[in-house]
Design a protein around this motif. Structure first.
Motif, short mmCIF file in Angstrom:
data_model
loop_
_atom_site.label_atom_id
_atom_site.label_comp_id
_atom_site.label_asym_id
_atom_site.label_seq_id
_atom_site.Cartn_x
_atom_site.Cartn_y
_atom_site.Cartn_z
N ASP A 1 39.44 -91.54 42.87
CA ASP A 1 39.40 -90.78 41.62
C ASP A 1 38.58 -89.53 41.86
O ASP A 1 37.36 -89.56 41.88
CB ASP A 1 38.78 -91.63 40.51
N CYS A 2 39.26 -88.38 42.02
CA CYS A 2 38.54 -87.15 42.39
C CYS A 2 37.54 -86.72 41.34
O CYS A 2 36.40 -86.42 41.64
CB CYS A 2 39.54 -86.03 42.64
N GLU A 3 37.96 -86.70 40.10
CA GLU A 3 37.05 -86.19 39.07
C GLU A 3 36.08 -87.27 38.57
O GLU A 3 35.19 -86.99 37.80
CB GLU A 3 37.84 -85.60 37.91
N GLY A 4 36.29 -88.51 39.02
CA GLY A 4 35.38 -89.58 38.61
C GLY A 4 35.38 -89.81 37.11
O GLY A 4 34.45 -90.37 36.54
N ALA A 5 36.45 -89.36 36.46
CA ALA A 5 36.47 -89.45 35.00
C ALA A 5 37.27 -90.66 34.52
O ALA A 5 37.32 -90.94 33.33
CB ALA A 5 37.04 -88.18 34.40
N ILE B 1 33.19 -65.64 33.72
CA ILE B 1 32.95 -66.76 34.63
C ILE B 1 31.57 -67.34 34.30
O ILE B 1 30.56 -66.67 34.45
CB ILE B 1 32.98 -66.33 36.11
N VAL B 2 31.57 -68.56 33.81
CA VAL B 2 30.30 -69.25 33.53
C VAL B 2 29.97 -70.11 34.74
O VAL B 2 30.84 -70.82 35.25
CB VAL B 2 30.41 -70.11 32.25
N TYR B 3 28.71 -70.04 35.22
CA TYR B 3 28.34 -70.79 36.42
C TYR B 3 27.02 -71.53 36.22
O TYR B 3 26.32 -71.31 35.23
CB TYR B 3 28.27 -69.86 37.64
N ASP B 4 26.70 -72.39 37.16
CA ASP B 4 25.46 -73.20 37.13
C ASP B 4 25.37 -74.07 35.87
O ASP B 4 24.50 -73.87 35.02
CB ASP B 4 24.22 -72.31 37.27
N ILE C 1 27.21 -82.93 33.12
CA ILE C 1 28.55 -82.75 32.55
C ILE C 1 29.57 -82.36 33.62
O ILE C 1 30.70 -82.01 33.30
CB ILE C 1 28.57 -81.70 31.41
N LYS C 2 29.15 -82.42 34.89
CA LYS C 2 30.08 -82.01 35.95
C LYS C 2 30.26 -83.11 36.99
O LYS C 2 29.49 -84.07 37.05
CB LYS C 2 29.57 -80.72 36.61
N ALA C 3 31.30 -82.95 37.82
CA ALA C 3 31.69 -83.99 38.77
C ALA C 3 30.67 -84.15 39.91
O ALA C 3 29.86 -83.24 40.17
CB ALA C 3 33.07 -83.67 39.33
N PHE C 4 30.78 -85.29 40.58
CA PHE C 4 29.78 -85.70 41.59
C PHE C 4 29.72 -84.80 42.81
O PHE C 4 28.73 -84.74 43.51
CB PHE C 4 30.10 -87.13 42.04
N TYR C 5 30.81 -84.08 43.10
CA TYR C 5 30.90 -83.37 44.37
C TYR C 5 30.27 -81.98 44.35
O TYR C 5 30.28 -81.28 45.35
CB TYR C 5 32.36 -83.27 44.81
N MET C 6 29.75 -81.56 43.19
CA MET C 6 29.26 -80.19 43.11
C MET C 6 27.86 -80.05 43.68
O MET C 6 27.03 -80.95 43.53
CB MET C 6 29.28 -79.73 41.65
N LYS C 7 27.60 -78.93 44.33
CA LYS C 7 26.32 -78.75 45.02
C LYS C 7 25.17 -78.62 44.03
O LYS C 7 25.23 -77.85 43.07
CB LYS C 7 26.37 -77.50 45.90
N MET C 8 24.12 -79.40 44.30
CA MET C 8 22.94 -79.41 43.42
C MET C 8 22.13 -78.14 43.65
O MET C 8 21.89 -77.74 44.78
CB MET C 8 22.10 -80.64 43.77
N ASN C 9 21.71 -77.53 42.55
CA ASN C 9 20.79 -76.39 42.66
C ASN C 9 19.37 -76.88 42.90
O ASN C 9 19.05 -78.05 42.64
CB ASN C 9 20.85 -75.54 41.39
N ASP C 10 18.49 -75.97 43.34
CA ASP C 10 17.11 -76.38 43.63
C ASP C 10 16.36 -76.83 42.37
O ASP C 10 15.37 -77.54 42.47
CB ASP C 10 16.35 -75.21 44.30
N ASP C 11 16.83 -76.41 41.20
CA ASP C 11 16.14 -76.83 39.96
C ASP C 11 16.35 -78.32 39.66
O ASP C 11 15.70 -78.87 38.77
CB ASP C 11 16.61 -75.97 38.77
N GLY C 12 17.28 -78.97 40.39
CA GLY C 12 17.53 -80.39 40.17
C GLY C 12 18.23 -80.70 38.85
O GLY C 12 18.51 -81.85 38.53
#
Ligand code: 4AD
Ligand code: MG
Length: 471
Positions: A174-178, A360-363, A368-379
């Motif tokens: 399940d790619c989106e894990g939803a 384009i909205v980012y970060d 609310i987002k899928a498991f594969y997205m890169k974590m920012n340093d703010d955690g």
């Protein structure tokens, strides 16, 4: 004479409308849109074959041998072959018309039962006759524009050296894990095999394990990107979300580029150039269809596309987007707080009211987002990006991917996923991991945006939605 005529190659209606054919004899085949009889003993047939939204006018004179017996019986929807001289049109709006030498009838359409008689038939009604609606101006134009968008997409990636990868439709992950997946099984639903503990025994199923229709080709895209660098998928995806909206389908087509050695910045750049290329290609290559949409469906589509092609998209962090919405003074059905998933009303406010262009909205918040997205340093946030456009809202969703093995494993666990089941996905991080990023464009939302069509069910040939899979 007849044999000679039969040997003529078929000319499309689109070509028969060109002034350079004046003086030539052509053979045109198509469906009659209307027949008008003149008192002077001749008839006009408006003929369409789908090569263009325009019809070619055929003049059929009473001296034709089958005028009384056949031509006067031709109603809307009948199919004919016309051999004719191309002459200059006395009327405005078209360069040529056809003076028939012969009209051969392939098939009649009984006007008392053929459902496409009147203009202005509602889109709701046309959905119930999806087998005939491509014969209307609107659905013919949608099909041609959808084709041009698809062509433009393949061209965009091929001209940049992306490899087209065919990701599977049946999948075990399940790619989106939803969890919004359609199950694929050959088990007998009347006699489901169970293990001693009453769990379903999927070992007896076709693949020996649970399988589903894919929600996204991304994970397979990542596999190929971490070998071939730049790849894209373009295929059907399936989501069993119970969303009965004008922007959701249970079966839709998605285009997913995946790029190694690429970060969120590069991802946003490609997404913007990608959309602009598509819009520009449609404006250049489908002028007649776009004029039709601009006149009949949405008076702003051409102007909107032109202005998008020539200006920069707005880039806004999620945190700033939330601030902007809170400060707007607007009352939303879903109140805005940091941490909420942006609803379509919020997305539309940003693109239609605040900025009047794509945003384009980012970060986004990680929760609310899928498991594969890169974590920012703010955690707290991940390197996600959504491209929002007026009226449609989210058209693209994407991210930089988490390439750090340990961080990804942790993230999977906290999303309730078992890292062992994704061992192959983790191998991409274990062996020669690289920063990489990608996104998914919804094809139908793109067609909606380009044409101005209000309902997503009218931009795919055979829509599938909750309680609706006719045809
Ligand atoms: O944002 P989504 O869910 O992203 C993904 O699936 C990622 N795996 C993409 C990636 O990074 N490779 O979906 C991407 C796009 C959405 O922005 C939307 O345009 C479209 O797919 N989409 C739908 N279109 C029609 N009906 C639905 N139910 C859709 N769900 C998503
Ligand atoms: Mg999304």
């Amino acid at each position: 004479m007849t044999t000679k005529i039969e040997q003529l190659p078929r000319t499309t209606v689109s070509d028969a409308l060109k002034a350079e054919l004046i003086g030539k004899t052509v053979r045109v085949c198509g469906w009659v849109r209307t027949r008008r009889d003149s008192k002077g003993g001749f008839s006009f047939l408006e003929l369409n074959d789908g090569s263009t939204i325009k019809n070619v006018q055929v003049l059929a004179e009473a001296k034709l041998p089958n005028y009384e017996s056949e031509i006067l019986k031709l109603g809307t929807g009948s199919s004919v072959e016309v051999v004719a001289n191309v002459v200059e049109s006395p009327g405005k709006g078209q360069a040529t018309e056809l003076k028939a030498e012969s009209v051969r009838v392939f098939g009649y359409a009984d006007p008392t039962t053929y459902p496409l008689q009147k203009k202005g038939t509602s889109f709701e009604f046309l959905r119930t006759i999806a087998h005939l609606r491509p014969r209307t101006n609107t659905f013919g134009a949608v099909a041609r524009v959808r084709n041009e968008i698809s062509r433009s997409i393949h061209n965009f990636f091929n001209s940049r050296g992306f490899i087209y990868v065919h990701s599977p439709i049946i999948t075990a992950s399940d790619c989106e894990g939803a969890g919004q997946m359609f199950r694929v099984t050959t088990l007998d639903l009347d006699q489901i095999p169970r293990k001693d503990n009453k769990e379903i025994d999927f070992e007896q199923d076709f693949f020996g394990r649970p399988t589903h229709l894919t929600v996204s080709g991304q994970l397979e895209g990542e596999i190929y990107a971490t070998a071939l660098t730049n790849v894209y998928t373009f295929g059907p995806t399936f989501r069993a979300e119970n969303s009965n909206t004008s922007r959701h389908l249970a079966e839709f087509w998605m285009i997913e580029p995946e790029m190694a050695f690429c970060d969120l910045e590069g991802n946003m750049q490609v997404a913007e150039e990608f959309l602009k290329t598509i819009f520009n290609d449609v404006l250049t290559n489908c002028p007649a269809d776009m004029e039709f949409f601009n006149e009949r469906i949405d008076k702003t589509v051409i102007e909107t596309l032109k202005s998008i092609v020539s200006s920069d998209f707005v880039r806004l962090s999620y945190t700033d987007a939330v601030e902007t919405l809170k400060k707007s003074g607007e009352t939303f059905e879903f109140p805005v707080e940091w941490g909420i998933d942006l609803q379509s009303e919020h997305e539309r406010y940003l693109t239609e009211k605040t900025f009047k262009k794509p945003v384009i909205v980012y970060d986004y918040p990680k929760d609310i987002k899928a498991f594969y997205m890169k974590m920012n340093d703010d955690g707290k946030t991940v390197r996600a990006m959504d491209v929002l456009v007026p009226k449609v809202g989210e058209i693209i969703g994407g991210s930089q991917r988490e390439e750090r093995l340990e961080v990804l494993e942790e993230r999977m666990k906290s999303c309730g996923l078992n890292p062992e089941e994704y061992w192959w996905y983790l191998d991409l991080r274990r062996y020669g991991t690289v920063p990489h990023a990608g996104f998914g464009l919804g094809l139908e939302r793109t067609v909606q945006f380009v044409t101005g069509m209000a309902n997503i069910r009218d931009v795919i040939p055979f829509p599938r939605a909750p309680k609706s899979a006719d045809f």
